[in-house]
Design a protein around this motif. Structure first.
Motif, PDB file in Angstrom:
ATOM      1  N   VAL A  10       0.829  -1.200   0.000  1.00 52.14           N
ATOM      2  CA  VAL A  10       0.000   0.000   0.000  1.00 52.14           C
ATOM      3  C   VAL A  10       0.868   1.257   0.000  1.00 52.14           C
ATOM      4  N   ILE A  11       1.907   1.273   0.829  1.00 58.53           N
ATOM      5  CA  ILE A  11       2.775   2.451   0.915  1.00 58.53           C
ATOM      6  C   ILE A  11       3.500   2.687  -0.401  1.00 58.53           C
ATOM      7  N   ARG A  12       3.998   1.616  -1.040  1.00 60.09           N
ATOM      8  CA  ARG A  12       4.693   1.767  -2.323  1.00 60.09           C
ATOM      9  C   ARG A  12       3.760   2.287  -3.403  1.00 60.09           C
ATOM     10  N   ALA A  13       2.533   1.777  -3.423  1.00 53.55           N
ATOM     11  CA  ALA A  13       1.587   2.159  -4.459  1.00 53.55           C
ATOM     12  C   ALA A  13       0.964   3.525  -4.206  1.00 53.55           C
ATOM     13  N   SER A  14       0.921   3.945  -2.931  1.00 53.94           N
ATOM     14  CA  SER A  14       0.257   5.203  -2.608  1.00 53.94           C
ATOM     15  C   SER A  14       1.093   6.015  -1.621  1.00 53.94           C
ATOM     16  N   SER A  15       0.800   5.856  -0.332  1.00 57.03           N
ATOM     17  CA  SER A  15       1.529   6.608   0.682  1.00 57.03           C
ATOM     18  C   SER A  15       1.244   6.029   2.062  1.00 57.03           C
ATOM     19  N   TYR A  16       2.044   6.439   3.024  1.00 54.59           N
ATOM     20  CA  TYR A  16       1.813   6.019   4.404  1.00 54.59           C
ATOM     21  C   TYR A  16       0.454   6.516   4.886  1.00 54.59           C
ATOM     22  N   ARG A  17       0.114   7.770   4.557  1.00 53.77           N
ATOM     23  CA  ARG A  17      -1.152   8.333   4.999  1.00 53.77           C
ATOM     24  C   ARG A  17      -2.335   7.557   4.430  1.00 53.77           C
ATOM     25  N   ASP A  18      -2.221   7.103   3.194  1.00 55.56           N
ATOM     26  CA  ASP A  18      -3.292   6.310   2.606  1.00 55.56           C
ATOM     27  C   ASP A  18      -3.461   4.997   3.360  1.00 55.56           C
ATOM     28  N   LEU A  19      -2.344   4.395   3.791  1.00 53.01           N
ATOM     29  CA  LEU A  19      -2.413   3.173   4.586  1.00 53.01           C
ATOM     30  C   LEU A  19      -3.199   3.415   5.874  1.00 53.01           C
ATOM     31  N   VAL A  20      -2.885   4.508   6.550  1.00 52.33           N
ATOM     32  CA  VAL A  20      -3.562   4.836   7.806  1.00 52.33           C
ATOM     33  C   VAL A  20      -5.061   5.027   7.573  1.00 52.33           C
ATOM     34  N   VAL A  21      -5.411   5.724   6.514  1.00 48.54           N
ATOM     35  CA  VAL A  21      -6.826   5.962   6.204  1.00 48.54           C
ATOM     36  C   VAL A  21      -7.543   4.646   5.943  1.00 48.54           C
TER      37      VAL A  21
END
Length: 225
Positions: free
Chosen positions: A180-191
């Motif tokens: 998830v982090i590679r494809a998007s971002s850490y913040r997206d993972l948290v959401v």
């Protein structure tokens, strides 16, 4: 009885440790099941299923090493986070683990009048780390292997990771979080995690237990979608 059986499974999956004294890891697990079963079978809690569930989850939150587990699943990303972000992630991750693993296990274990059948196979201890191998009776008579990685800290043993039939819970979470982090971002993972934790509480499809009137929705254990 169905709800009681479900809560027994919650207790089992939590692998609770009382922390009152630091015995051998296996002995600690054995003693804790007795304490948790007292909560489950307490007549005073019979008409208070939510209070019973809250009490069991409170034990879980105290004795599972969520911070250590959270650091592991984030990998290098953990050090890139501020102290506030680390605390936030640990809190969300604790709910994520409870929602995912606890209710998954509740759907696969066999329950009889005495609860869940647990066999303790072996224990290995190296300084402040221990491994405890067990099996539980699954539905249809299948033996489900659960290996527990435990750590000694704060004068008691805590659960750090659980391996199910050779599959590590934390290793799988780390792999999906990294994707998830590679494809998007850490913040997206948290959401995404907040959305999953905040969604309606599932209940095991095969147990037939009514829990908060929720529809049957078993959580994805190893996949973020």
């Amino acid at each position: 009885m169905a709800l009681r059986a479900f809560l027994a499974l919650v207790t089992l999956s939590c692998l609770l440790v009382t922390g009152a004294e630091a015995g051998a890891p296996t002995d600690t697990l054995r003693a804790t099941f007795a304490q948790a079963n007292h909560i489950i079978t307490d007549p005073a809690m019979e008409d208070r299923p939510l209070d019973r569930l809250v009490a069991i989850r409170a034990l879980f939150s105290k004795v599972f090493d969520f911070r250590g587990a959270a650091e592991h699943v984030l990998g290098p990303e953990w050090k890139a986070r501020t102290a506030v972000e680390q605390r936030e992630f640990t809190s969300i991750f604790s709910g994520f683990v409870q929602r995912g693993f606890v209710y998954w296990l509740a759907s696969v274990a066999e329950i009889d009048a005495n609860g869940v059948s647990v066999a303790y196979l072996s224990e290995s201890v190296q300084r402040d780390r221990a491994g405890v191998r067990t099996t539980i009776m699954g539905r249809g008579g299948r033996q489900i292997r659960l290996d527990h990685l435990m750590v000694y800290q704060g004068n008691h043993w805590m659960v750090r990771d659980i391996t199910i039939d050779g599959v590590s819970l934390l290793t799988n979470y780390r792999a999906q979080f990294e994707r998830v982090i590679r494809a998007s971002s850490y913040r997206d993972l948290v959401v995404r995690m907040q959305d999953r934790v905040g969604s309606e509480m599932p209940r095991p499809a095969s147990a037939g237990a009514e829990l908060l009137g929720a529809e049957v929705k078993l959580p994805y254990l190893y996949e973020m979608r």
